[in-house]
Motif scaffolding. Structure first.
Motif, short mmCIF file in Angstrom:
data_model
loop_
_atom_site.label_atom_id
_atom_site.label_comp_id
_atom_site.label_asym_id
_atom_site.label_seq_id
_atom_site.Cartn_x
_atom_site.Cartn_y
_atom_site.Cartn_z
N THR A 179 0.82 -1.20 0.00
CA THR A 179 0.00 0.00 0.00
C THR A 179 0.86 1.25 0.00
OG1 THR A 179 -1.87 -1.07 1.10
CG2 THR A 179 -1.68 1.31 1.34
N LEU A 180 1.91 1.26 0.82
CA LEU A 180 2.77 2.43 0.89
C LEU A 180 3.45 2.69 -0.44
CD1 LEU A 180 4.45 2.15 4.42
CD2 LEU A 180 2.46 3.48 3.73
N LEU A 181 3.87 1.63 -1.14
CA LEU A 181 4.53 1.82 -2.42
C LEU A 181 3.57 2.40 -3.45
CD1 LEU A 181 7.02 1.50 -4.19
CD2 LEU A 181 6.32 -0.85 -4.66
N LEU A 182 2.35 1.86 -3.53
CA LEU A 182 1.39 2.39 -4.49
C LEU A 182 0.91 3.78 -4.08
CD1 LEU A 182 -0.70 -0.80 -5.32
CD2 LEU A 182 1.00 0.35 -6.74
N ARG A 183 0.84 4.02 -2.78
CA ARG A 183 0.49 5.38 -2.35
C ARG A 183 1.57 6.37 -2.74
NH1 ARG A 183 -0.90 5.12 3.33
NH2 ARG A 183 -3.08 4.91 2.71
N LEU A 184 2.82 5.94 -2.74
CA LEU A 184 3.91 6.82 -3.14
C LEU A 184 3.69 7.32 -4.58
CD1 LEU A 184 6.66 8.16 -2.73
CD2 LEU A 184 7.72 6.01 -3.45
N SER A 185 3.28 6.42 -5.46
CA SER A 185 3.02 6.84 -6.84
C SER A 185 1.86 7.83 -6.90
CB SER A 185 2.73 5.62 -7.72
OG SER A 185 1.51 5.00 -7.35
N ALA A 186 0.82 7.60 -6.07
CA ALA A 186 -0.30 8.53 -6.05
C ALA A 186 0.11 9.88 -5.49
CB ALA A 186 -1.45 7.93 -5.22
N VAL A 187 0.93 9.89 -4.44
CA VAL A 187 1.37 11.15 -3.83
C VAL A 187 2.23 11.94 -4.81
CG1 VAL A 187 2.81 12.12 -2.00
CG2 VAL A 187 1.15 10.35 -1.46
N LEU A 188 3.12 11.26 -5.51
CA LEU A 188 3.93 11.96 -6.51
C LEU A 188 3.05 12.56 -7.60
CD1 LEU A 188 6.94 9.48 -6.86
CD2 LEU A 188 6.91 11.70 -5.69
N ALA A 189 1.99 11.85 -7.97
CA ALA A 189 1.07 12.39 -8.96
C ALA A 189 0.32 13.61 -8.42
CB ALA A 189 0.07 11.31 -9.39
N VAL A 190 -0.04 13.58 -7.13
CA VAL A 190 -0.71 14.74 -6.53
C VAL A 190 0.25 15.93 -6.49
CG1 VAL A 190 -1.70 15.64 -4.38
CG2 VAL A 190 -2.36 13.38 -5.22
#
Length: 486
Positions: A186-197
């Protein structure tokens, strides 16, 4: 909403939003979409006080966002009408930079949480593991994996294929080694989402400047938004990546780079297909920024855009090795139990007629699809014939697609709101979008499942606590502002 917020310092609401985010995060530790090891086979979180905390924090965070917008936009009460615009610019704390820092403050407490408001991120991990294991994600569901990875996925999605393009599956496959460790994955996929934000926070003001709209307003509506914080950051939804790619493509189009725009928007569509709606908009914007007559190079530009899109699609599909089965899997989110306005209308018709819901629901969804197609055609004609703003038409097109589609979830609204953030010029339209986002923020329970009666009571209690906290703070601000200055 009390009127006092218009004259309060925006910094007050930055701190208030941080408080709301912290309270929300505290509640999510026990009521969020926790891994199956903490919930058991039902995948339902324990809720209890955590649900109350989540809704109290959500109420405070959402109110802080709305009040911050009013505090930033409103001039001081003693400013003459002729000086209002200058006063607004002077009163704004630091424009887009200040708002971007505020976004970081509000997002920080959500970064290390388990998933919140949805279990979709566990489906992403399972789909990545399927690709890595050689399974056909466009024919089978996570159930073929078995074990702890499939255990995290709700039953409704156990046997459904992936509705995402090969671009997203490349990203999910990169997280496959962590599929057996749901928190780390979850943290890894959230990292991609946060970078996109983060990319959204940079792209929204840039697009607003290119189109002559308010950069700070675009950032506040499109990125500093409860739906972004709740569903793109806390929920780690994969909508963040295509939204960022799509905006990057539109920005490239405003800078007369149609090929780069086509590549970026196609990459976005290869994550989630609706992004393809931005391709003709990018072509039109890039063509309009050419020579003064505006139409001489558009046919050649169209050919170049189509070739670039086709080449990007072929290259990414070959790299993913998943084939073109994703085209047929685009309807996966529309299960029999999915909700949308058209689906609700079909079920109501079935109840009134006393028949099985399948036929009326199917007919209503078909009518919705036809309505969306008609709306898209009318918007395109308006742009071509009347010279309407294509970016605003794109926001309305996404709105039609979301409202009339076969399935609706709160974060889908971001496909309309994000382009509206930099395209909308009317204050009334922006305010309506803000209020819609504020209402949708409360539409989902913390664990992503529908509520039972006890959870509704807990959620209502949290909502009441949050409202009381906001009213108390606003009353204190009013009292302080009325005191004489010594």
């Amino acid at each position: 909403m009390p009127n006092t917020g218009a004259n309060a310092s925006p910094s007050r609401y930055r701190w208030l939003g941080l408080l709301g985010s912290l309270v929300l995060a505290a509640g999510a530790l026990t009521s969020g979409a926790l891994p199956a090891a903490a919930t058991g086979p039902a995948l339902r979180a324990s809720g209890g006080a955590g649900t109350t905390l989540v809704f109290a924090g959500l109420t405070v965070l959402t109110a802080a966002w709305l009040l911050l917008g009013r505090a930033v936009d409103a001039p001081p009460a003693d400013v003459p009408p002729t000086d209002i615009h200058a006063a607004r610019r002077a009163a704004r704390p630091s424009g887009t930079r200040w708002l971007a820092v505020t976004l970081g403050w509000w997002a920080a407490p959500l970064l290390l949480l388990p998933p919140l408001f949805s279990r979709d991120v566990y489906s992403y991990l399972a789909q990545g593991a399927m690709v890595a294991g050689g399974f056909d994600v466009y024919a089978d569901g996570p159930a073929v994996l078995g074990g702890s990875v499939a255990q995290q996925v709700p039953q409704v999605w156990q046997h459904t294929p992936a509705p995402y393009g090969p671009g997203f599956l490349l990203l999910a496959r990169a997280a496959a080694p962590l599929a057996d460790h749901p928190y780390a994955g979850t943290l890894l996929l959230r990292l991609s989402a946060v970078l996109a934000v983060v990319a959204l926070a940079a792209l929204l003001p840039a697009l607003a400047r290119a189109l002559g709209t308010d950069p700070a307003g675009a950032l506040r509506l499109g990125a500093l938004n409860p739906l972004v914080l709740l569903h793109l950051v806390a929920g780690a939804h994969n909508d963040a990546v295509p939204l960022a790619l799509m905006l990057a493509g539109l920005l490239a189009a405003t800078r007369r780079r149609p090929l780069l725009a086509a590549v970026l928007i196609t990459l976005a569509a290869l994550v989630k297909a609706p992004a393809a709606l931005a391709l003709p908009v990018a072509w039109w914007i890039a063509g309009r920024s050419d020579d003064t007559p505006g139409r001489g190079r558009r046919p050649r530009c169209a050919v170049a855009v189509l070739v670039a899109a086709a080449a990007t699609t072929a290259a990414v599909t070959a790299a993913a090795g998943t084939g073109y089965g994703w085209v047929g899997a685009l309807t996966t989110p529309a299960t029999a139990g999915s909700w949308s306005p058209s689906t609700a209308l079909g079920r109501l018709a079935a109840d009134l007629l006393g028949v099985a819901p399948e036929g009326p629901v199917g007919a209503a969804r078909l009518l919705g699809a036809v309505g969306a197609a008609v709306a898209l055609g009318l918007l395109a004609a308006r742009v071509v014939r009347r010279g309407s703003e294509p970016a605003a038409a794109l926001a309305l097109a996404f709105g039609a697609l979301v409202a009339l589609g076969p399935a609706f979830r709160p974060w889908y609204a971001l496909w309309c709101v994000v382009p509206a953030a930099f395209a909308a010029r009317a204050a009334g339209a922006r305010r309506a979008a803000e209020l819609a986002c504020a209402a949708l923020a409360f539409a989902v329970m913390p664990d992503g499942f529908g509520p039972d009666r006890a959870e509704l009571v807990l959620a209502a209690g949290g909502l009441g606590i949050g409202v009381f906290a906001i009213l108390l703070m606003e009353r204190q601000i009013t009292f302080q502002e009325r005191q004489p200055v010594c």
